[in-house]
Design a protein around this motif. Structure first.
Motif, PDB file in Angstrom:
ATOM      1  N   LEU A  37      13.162-124.293 102.645  1.00 39.94           N
ATOM      2  CA  LEU A  37      14.645-123.854 102.685  1.00 39.94           C
ATOM      3  C   LEU A  37      15.276-125.129 102.922  1.00 39.94           C
ATOM      4  O   LEU A  37      16.438-125.499 102.205  1.00 39.94           O
ATOM      5  CB  LEU A  37      14.667-122.958 104.125  1.00 39.94           C
ATOM      6  N   ALA A  38      14.876-126.312 103.505  1.00 43.37           N
ATOM      7  CA  ALA A  38      15.370-127.288 103.574  1.00 43.37           C
ATOM      8  C   ALA A  38      15.591-128.276 102.533  1.00 43.37           C
ATOM      9  O   ALA A  38      16.416-128.801 102.054  1.00 43.37           O
ATOM     10  CB  ALA A  38      14.525-128.331 104.621  1.00 43.37           C
ATOM     11  N   ILE A  39      14.713-128.121 101.705  1.00 45.04           N
ATOM     12  CA  ILE A  39      14.713-128.772 100.147  1.00 45.04           C
ATOM     13  C   ILE A  39      15.661-128.357  99.327  1.00 45.04           C
ATOM     14  O   ILE A  39      16.334-128.795  98.737  1.00 45.04           O
ATOM     15  CB  ILE A  39      13.275-128.781  99.685  1.00 45.04           C
ATOM     16  N   ASN A  40      15.632-126.920  99.326  1.00 45.37           N
ATOM     17  CA  ASN A  40      16.911-126.179  98.522  1.00 45.37           C
ATOM     18  C   ASN A  40      18.384-126.379  99.142  1.00 45.37           C
ATOM     19  O   ASN A  40      19.018-126.284  98.359  1.00 45.37           O
ATOM     20  CB  ASN A  40      16.279-124.696  98.705  1.00 45.37           C
ATOM     21  N   LYS A  41      18.149-126.543 100.309  1.00 45.46           N
ATOM     22  CA  LYS A  41      19.523-126.904 100.922  1.00 45.46           C
ATOM     23  C   LYS A  41      19.904-128.358 100.893  1.00 45.46           C
ATOM     24  O   LYS A  41      20.946-128.704 101.527  1.00 45.46           O
ATOM     25  CB  LYS A  41      19.628-126.452 102.372  1.00 45.46           C
ATOM     26  N   LYS A  42      19.006-129.118 100.199  1.00 50.51           N
ATOM     27  CA  LYS A  42      19.029-130.670 100.510  1.00 50.51           C
ATOM     28  C   LYS A  42      19.238-131.491 101.857  1.00 50.51           C
ATOM     29  O   LYS A  42      20.013-132.239 102.013  1.00 50.51           O
ATOM     30  CB  LYS A  42      20.423-131.073  99.532  1.00 50.51           C
ATOM     31  N   ARG A  43      18.561-130.771 102.565  1.00 53.83           N
ATOM     32  CA  ARG A  43      18.537-131.507 104.144  1.00 53.83           C
ATOM     33  C   ARG A  43      17.266-132.185 104.193  1.00 53.83           C
ATOM     34  O   ARG A  43      16.266-131.568 104.471  1.00 53.83           O
ATOM     35  CB  ARG A  43      18.554-130.245 105.100  1.00 53.83           C
ATOM     36  N   TRP A  44      17.307-133.415 103.709  1.00 53.40           N
ATOM     37  CA  TRP A  44      16.136-134.303 103.580  1.00 53.40           C
ATOM     38  C   TRP A  44      15.479-134.731 104.833  1.00 53.40           C
ATOM     39  O   TRP A  44      14.279-134.818 104.845  1.00 53.40           O
ATOM     40  CB  TRP A  44      16.520-135.571 102.623  1.00 53.40           C
ATOM     41  N   GLN A  58       4.757-120.858 108.418  1.00 51.98           N
ATOM     42  CA  GLN A  58       6.050-121.124 108.742  1.00 51.98           C
ATOM     43  C   GLN A  58       6.741-122.676 108.491  1.00 51.98           C
ATOM     44  O   GLN A  58       7.704-122.438 107.793  1.00 51.98           O
ATOM     45  CB  GLN A  58       6.257-120.888 110.267  1.00 51.98           C
ATOM     46  N   THR A  59       5.983-123.350 108.703  1.00 49.17           N
ATOM     47  CA  THR A  59       6.564-124.836 108.174  1.00 49.17           C
ATOM     48  C   THR A  59       6.816-124.930 106.720  1.00 49.17           C
ATOM     49  O   THR A  59       7.505-125.713 106.261  1.00 49.17           O
ATOM     50  CB  THR A  59       5.396-125.845 108.682  1.00 49.17           C
ATOM     51  N   ILE A  60       5.892-124.397 105.940  1.00 50.58           N
ATOM     52  CA  ILE A  60       6.339-124.403 104.521  1.00 50.58           C
ATOM     53  C   ILE A  60       7.395-123.618 104.145  1.00 50.58           C
ATOM     54  O   ILE A  60       8.235-124.396 103.393  1.00 50.58           O
ATOM     55  CB  ILE A  60       5.068-123.682 103.879  1.00 50.58           C
ATOM     56  N   GLU A  61       7.717-122.871 104.899  1.00 52.43           N
ATOM     57  CA  GLU A  61       9.006-122.072 104.536  1.00 52.43           C
ATOM     58  C   GLU A  61      10.158-122.728 104.975  1.00 52.43           C
ATOM     59  O   GLU A  61      11.229-122.802 104.205  1.00 52.43           O
ATOM     60  CB  GLU A  61       9.007-120.552 105.404  1.00 52.43           C
ATOM     61  N   ARG A  95       5.973-131.040  97.993  1.00 54.70           N
ATOM     62  CA  ARG A  95       5.954-132.589  98.105  1.00 54.70           C
ATOM     63  C   ARG A  95       6.641-133.230  96.656  1.00 54.70           C
ATOM     64  O   ARG A  95       7.389-134.284  96.936  1.00 54.70           O
ATOM     65  CB  ARG A  95       4.650-133.250  98.432  1.00 54.70           C
ATOM     66  N   LYS A  96       6.234-132.704  95.711  1.00 54.97           N
ATOM     67  CA  LYS A  96       6.607-133.023  94.192  1.00 54.97           C
ATOM     68  C   LYS A  96       8.248-133.081  94.303  1.00 54.97           C
ATOM     69  O   LYS A  96       8.956-133.852  93.608  1.00 54.97           O
ATOM     70  CB  LYS A  96       5.857-132.232  93.221  1.00 54.97           C
ATOM     71  N   LYS A  97       8.655-131.835  94.648  1.00 57.03           N
ATOM     72  CA  LYS A  97       9.917-131.708  94.595  1.00 57.03           C
ATOM     73  C   LYS A  97      10.952-132.527  95.750  1.00 57.03           C
ATOM     74  O   LYS A  97      11.979-133.091  95.186  1.00 57.03           O
ATOM     75  CB  LYS A  97      10.386-130.149  95.115  1.00 57.03           C
ATOM     76  N   TYR A  98      10.381-132.737  96.695  1.00 49.58           N
ATOM     77  CA  TYR A  98      10.866-133.702  97.702  1.00 49.58           C
ATOM     78  C   TYR A  98      10.949-135.244  96.985  1.00 49.58           C
ATOM     79  O   TYR A  98      11.911-135.982  97.247  1.00 49.58           O
ATOM     80  CB  TYR A  98      10.223-133.736  99.114  1.00 49.58           C
ATOM     81  N   ALA A  99       9.758-135.333  96.502  1.00 55.82           N
ATOM     82  CA  ALA A  99       9.735-136.861  95.952  1.00 55.82           C
ATOM     83  C   ALA A  99      11.000-137.029  94.807  1.00 55.82           C
ATOM     84  O   ALA A  99      11.125-138.184  94.505  1.00 55.82           O
ATOM     85  CB  ALA A  99       8.422-137.201  95.461  1.00 55.82           C
ATOM     86  N   ALA A 100      10.987-136.363  94.081  1.00 56.11           N
ATOM     87  CA  ALA A 100      11.797-136.195  93.062  1.00 56.11           C
ATOM     88  C   ALA A 100      13.304-136.109  93.369  1.00 56.11           C
ATOM     89  O   ALA A 100      14.263-135.694  92.325  1.00 56.11           O
ATOM     90  CB  ALA A 100      11.580-134.958  91.912  1.00 56.11           C
ATOM     91  N   ARG A 101      13.825-135.989  94.572  1.00 66.20           N
ATOM     92  CA  ARG A 101      15.244-135.909  95.159  1.00 66.20           C
ATOM     93  C   ARG A 101      16.026-136.943  94.713  1.00 66.20           C
ATOM     94  O   ARG A 101      17.179-136.555  94.393  1.00 66.20           O
ATOM     95  CB  ARG A 101      15.219-135.636  96.476  1.00 66.20           C
TER      96      ARG A 101
END
Length: 170
Positions: free
Chosen positions: A59-66, A52-55, A99-105
């Protein structure tokens, strides 16, 4: 000013503060991370909470809610450390990708995909906006004519243009 008294004794000293010490009182408060939240006790509950946390993080990364993504990733980290390494291998791989996607924001490649804001040409709704939209999309736009350059004083060959020669007038 704020009146601050620690006791109900009327003879005790009352300290009047203007609120300048509030910043130092709030300094002890930290931003909460997902690691502080309670974890399920049994392993199947931990795996389900991790999924659930991964989901939520995806969703938060795709919506750019950092901020939300950071919280979810820290909670997922706490859940993965609570589980044995042989369990939930697929979830760990998904988490590594997130994490990789979040780090590359904030990299240029991530910001390059942003679309520039459109300026609205007319107010939304109303009679004129519908008419403008239909005519604008139906006809092709004509390019602007190039501005006429000043060529200065030039000799014009009147004979080549079909006029009578200038030398015969005299």
């Amino acid at each position: 000013m704020v009146r601050r008294s620690q006791t109900s004794n009327p003879r005790s000293v009352v300290v009047l503060t203007s609120g300048t010490d509030w910043g130092t009182r709030a300094a002890g408060q930290r931003r909460s991370s997902g690691a502080e939240s309670p974890l399920p006790r049994r392993q199947p509950g931990k795996i389900k909470a991790l999924q659930q946390t991964i989901e939520v993080a995806r969703l938060a990364i795709n919506k750019k809610r950092w901020n939300e993504a950071r919280y979810a990733l820290s909670r997922a980290r706490a859940l993965t450390t609570a589980l044995p390494t042989t369990v939930a291998v697929q979830e760990r791989e998904q988490l590594a990708a997130l994490r990789k996607k979040y780090a590359a924001r904030k990299t240029p490649a991530a910001t390059q995909g942003k679309k520039p804001k459109r300026t609205p040409s007319a107010h939304s709704g109303g009679k004129n906006s519908v008419a403008q939209k239909s005519t604008a999309s139906g006809t092709a736009r004509k390019p602007k004519p190039t501005p006429v350059r000043d060529l200065g004083d030039r000799f014009i060959n009147r004979a080549a243009l079909g006029y009578e020669p200038t030398e015969d007038k005299a």
